[in-house]
Design a protein around this motif. Sequence first.
Motif, PDB file in Angstrom:
ATOM      1  N   UNK A 144     -17.219 -39.564  33.295  1.00  0.00           N
ATOM      2  CA  UNK A 144     -17.814 -38.354  32.754  1.00  0.00           C
ATOM      3  C   UNK A 144     -18.668 -38.694  31.556  1.00  0.00           C
ATOM      4  N   UNK A 145     -19.696 -37.878  31.326  1.00  0.00           N
ATOM      5  CA  UNK A 145     -20.529 -38.085  30.157  1.00  0.00           C
ATOM      6  C   UNK A 145     -19.706 -37.792  28.911  1.00  0.00           C
ATOM      7  N   UNK A 146     -19.961 -38.536  27.873  1.00  0.00           N
ATOM      8  CA  UNK A 146     -19.193 -38.377  26.643  1.00  0.00           C
ATOM      9  C   UNK A 146     -19.677 -37.175  25.847  1.00  0.00           C
ATOM     10  N   UNK A 147     -20.909 -36.733  26.056  1.00  0.00           N
ATOM     11  CA  UNK A 147     -21.486 -35.655  25.260  1.00  0.00           C
ATOM     12  C   UNK A 147     -21.370 -34.315  25.995  1.00  0.00           C
ATOM     13  N   UNK A 148     -20.183 -33.910  26.299  1.00  0.00           N
ATOM     14  CA  UNK A 148     -19.971 -32.688  27.063  1.00  0.00           C
ATOM     15  C   UNK A 148     -20.189 -31.437  26.219  1.00  0.00           C
ATOM     16  N   UNK A 149     -19.963 -31.533  24.898  1.00  0.00           N
ATOM     17  CA  UNK A 149     -20.105 -30.362  24.045  1.00  0.00           C
ATOM     18  C   UNK A 149     -21.567 -29.913  23.951  1.00  0.00           C
ATOM     19  N   UNK A 150     -22.481 -30.833  23.839  1.00  0.00           N
ATOM     20  CA  UNK A 150     -23.893 -30.448  23.759  1.00  0.00           C
ATOM     21  C   UNK A 150     -24.357 -29.848  25.091  1.00  0.00           C
ATOM     22  N   UNK A 151     -23.862 -30.361  26.214  1.00  0.00           N
ATOM     23  CA  UNK A 151     -24.207 -29.784  27.502  1.00  0.00           C
ATOM     24  C   UNK A 151     -23.672 -28.350  27.623  1.00  0.00           C
ATOM     25  N   UNK A 153     -23.124 -26.194  25.101  1.00  0.00           N
ATOM     26  CA  UNK A 153     -23.925 -25.325  24.233  1.00  0.00           C
ATOM     27  C   UNK A 153     -25.286 -25.072  24.866  1.00  0.00           C
ATOM     28  N   UNK A 154     -25.915 -26.104  25.422  1.00  0.00           N
ATOM     29  CA  UNK A 154     -27.216 -25.944  26.059  1.00  0.00           C
ATOM     30  C   UNK A 154     -27.113 -24.990  27.263  1.00  0.00           C
ATOM     31  N   UNK A 155     -26.057 -25.102  28.060  1.00  0.00           N
ATOM     32  CA  UNK A 155     -25.881 -24.234  29.220  1.00  0.00           C
ATOM     33  C   UNK A 155     -25.711 -22.779  28.799  1.00  0.00           C
ATOM     34  N   UNK A 156     -24.934 -22.530  27.746  1.00  0.00           N
ATOM     35  CA  UNK A 156     -24.712 -21.163  27.283  1.00  0.00           C
ATOM     36  C   UNK A 156     -25.997 -20.564  26.732  1.00  0.00           C
TER      37      UNK A 156
END
Length: 183
Positions: A144-151, A153-156
């Motif tokens: 899994x990508x390590x930067x899941x939080x930015x993804x 926030x971007x999706x929301x």
Amino acid sequence: MAKTTAPPSRTPGAAGARRRPVSARRPVDVRAWLGGIRLSGFMVIMMGLVVLAAFVLVPTIGTYVDQRQQVAALEAAVQLSRDEVAELESQRDRWQDPAYITTQARERLYYVKPGEVVYLVDDDLPPELAPQEQDPVSDELQAADADWMSKLVRSVTEAGLAQTVAPLTVGVPDPEPSTTPTP
């Protein structure tokens, strides 16, 4: 033998002369007709009694009709209750039978006798209700990508700023893109 003669209106010559055409009849004068009615004291008293009887009987008849409707509704409710009692009594009688109890325990609680093998089918949906396309399940692990939080926030934020909303499709395959251009 005496000779009989026809009345004067029946004579052939007088019949045509006495009849008037339909359009020549005089209209009936309603005022003169109403003026000719004489009311006696007895007639006034009888008309008053008829009006009084109407005032007394109309509410009584309305009450009678309402009560008959209530009685019919209550009789229907009693019949429904009797049917329900009969159904419950028959169900009680069924539960007195040991074979019925065994059948219900096997169907509802999945009880089995010693030595029996039971097969349960989990997916018993008819084919038209089953999902059309499913992604294949992989036995391999994916990193899994390590930067899941930015993804997230971007999706929301993209969903909140979107101008149109895509229709929700669950279990329905996506339409195939057409290769022919539309005019």
